[in-house]
Scaffold this motif. Structure first.
Motif, PDB file in Angstrom:
ATOM      1  N   THR A   1       0.815  -1.218   0.000  1.00  0.00           N
ATOM      2  CA  THR A   1       0.000   0.000   0.000  1.00  0.00           C
ATOM      3  C   THR A   1       0.844   1.262   0.000  1.00  0.00           C
ATOM      4  N   SER A   2       2.101   1.166   0.439  1.00  0.00           N
ATOM      5  CA  SER A   2       2.973   2.341   0.428  1.00  0.00           C
ATOM      6  C   SER A   2       4.418   1.910   0.623  1.00  0.00           C
ATOM      7  N   TYR A   3       5.318   2.829   0.329  1.00  0.00           N
ATOM      8  CA  TYR A   3       6.727   2.595   0.606  1.00  0.00           C
ATOM      9  C   TYR A   3       7.398   3.937   0.868  1.00  0.00           C
ATOM     10  N   GLU A   4       8.506   3.866   1.592  1.00  0.00           N
ATOM     11  CA  GLU A   4       9.304   5.057   1.851  1.00  0.00           C
ATOM     12  C   GLU A   4      10.764   4.653   1.934  1.00  0.00           C
ATOM     13  N   GLU A   5      11.639   5.515   1.467  1.00  0.00           N
ATOM     14  CA  GLU A   5      13.063   5.221   1.541  1.00  0.00           C
ATOM     15  C   GLU A   5      13.535   5.387   2.981  1.00  0.00           C
ATOM     16  N   VAL A   6      14.383   4.461   3.419  1.00  0.00           N
ATOM     17  CA  VAL A   6      14.965   4.516   4.760  1.00  0.00           C
ATOM     18  C   VAL A   6      16.480   4.383   4.645  1.00  0.00           C
ATOM     19  N   GLN A   7      17.154   4.805   5.681  1.00  0.00           N
ATOM     20  CA  GLN A   7      18.605   4.658   5.737  1.00  0.00           C
ATOM     21  C   GLN A   7      18.936   3.251   6.226  1.00  0.00           C
ATOM     22  N   GLN A   8      20.093   2.762   5.848  1.00  0.00           N
ATOM     23  CA  GLN A   8      20.514   1.412   6.230  1.00  0.00           C
ATOM     24  C   GLN A   8      20.477   1.216   7.737  1.00  0.00           C
ATOM     25  N   LYS A   9      20.835   2.224   8.509  1.00  0.00           N
ATOM     26  CA  LYS A   9      20.872   2.092   9.967  1.00  0.00           C
ATOM     27  C   LYS A   9      19.476   1.982  10.587  1.00  0.00           C
ATOM     28  N   GLN A  10      18.419   2.295   9.824  1.00  0.00           N
ATOM     29  CA  GLN A  10      17.050   2.201  10.323  1.00  0.00           C
ATOM     30  C   GLN A  10      16.453   0.803  10.151  1.00  0.00           C
ATOM     31  N   ILE A  11      17.154  -0.067   9.463  1.00  0.00           N
ATOM     32  CA  ILE A  11      16.656  -1.417   9.204  1.00  0.00           C
ATOM     33  C   ILE A  11      16.954  -2.293  10.421  1.00  0.00           C
ATOM     34  N   PRO A  12      15.929  -3.004  10.938  1.00  0.00           N
ATOM     35  CA  PRO A  12      16.161  -3.893  12.082  1.00  0.00           C
ATOM     36  C   PRO A  12      17.232  -4.942  11.765  1.00  0.00           C
ATOM     37  N   LYS A  13      17.955  -5.384  12.786  1.00  0.00           N
ATOM     38  CA  LYS A  13      19.103  -6.261  12.617  1.00  0.00           C
ATOM     39  C   LYS A  13      18.777  -7.548  11.854  1.00  0.00           C
ATOM     40  N   LYS A  14      17.673  -8.197  12.204  1.00  0.00           N
ATOM     41  CA  LYS A  14      17.346  -9.469  11.546  1.00  0.00           C
ATOM     42  C   LYS A  14      17.031  -9.273  10.072  1.00  0.00           C
ATOM     43  N   ALA A  15      16.330  -8.208   9.741  1.00  0.00           N
ATOM     44  CA  ALA A  15      16.035  -7.915   8.342  1.00  0.00           C
ATOM     45  C   ALA A  15      17.318  -7.532   7.613  1.00  0.00           C
TER      46      ALA A  15
END
Length: 119
Positions: free
Chosen positions: A99-113
């Motif tokens: 339904t949506s997407y947004e760009e995130v910085q690498q450091k915002q990605i949870p560790k397991k993902a």
């Protein structure tokens, strides 16, 4: 005059609360993290009024915060592909898909993902 003012203020408050609830319902979904690794598939089309438009379709693996994988299919309504190597947080709902997407910085990605994305 007081009754009209009270009624108007009540209507505004009820409308505001209703909009906030609707926003939560529409925007809610499961979050997945993807990395753009392709230029996507270019799709040329025409809208209802006959004007041409360009979409780019993507089918990429996404990972939730627990590292669970889901193949995600979504479109970007842009005149160019999404930036390669960019990271996106994608909202997915069972009934509607992405339904949506947004760009995130690498450091915002949870560790397991992040580990599943090879980071």
């Amino acid at each position: 005059m007081k009754k009209i003012l009270i009624g108007l203020v009540s209507l505004i408050i009820i409308s505001f609360v209703g909009l906030k609830i609707a926003e939560k319902v529409v925007a809610s979904g499961d979050g997945y993290y993807v990395q753009i690794t392709t230029d996507g598939q270019r799709v040329d089309g025409k809208d209802d009024s006959g004007r041409p438009y360009i979409d780019y379709k993507y089918s990429l693996p996404g990972y939730d915060k627990e590292g669970q994988k889901k193949q995600l299919e979504f479109s970007a309504a842009k005149d160019r592909p999404l930036r390669r190597e960019a990271f996106l947080k994608v909202t997915w709902k069972k009934s509607k898909g992405v339904t949506s997407y947004e760009e995130v910085q690498q450091k915002q990605i949870p560790k397991k993902a992040a580990s599943k994305l090879g980071l």
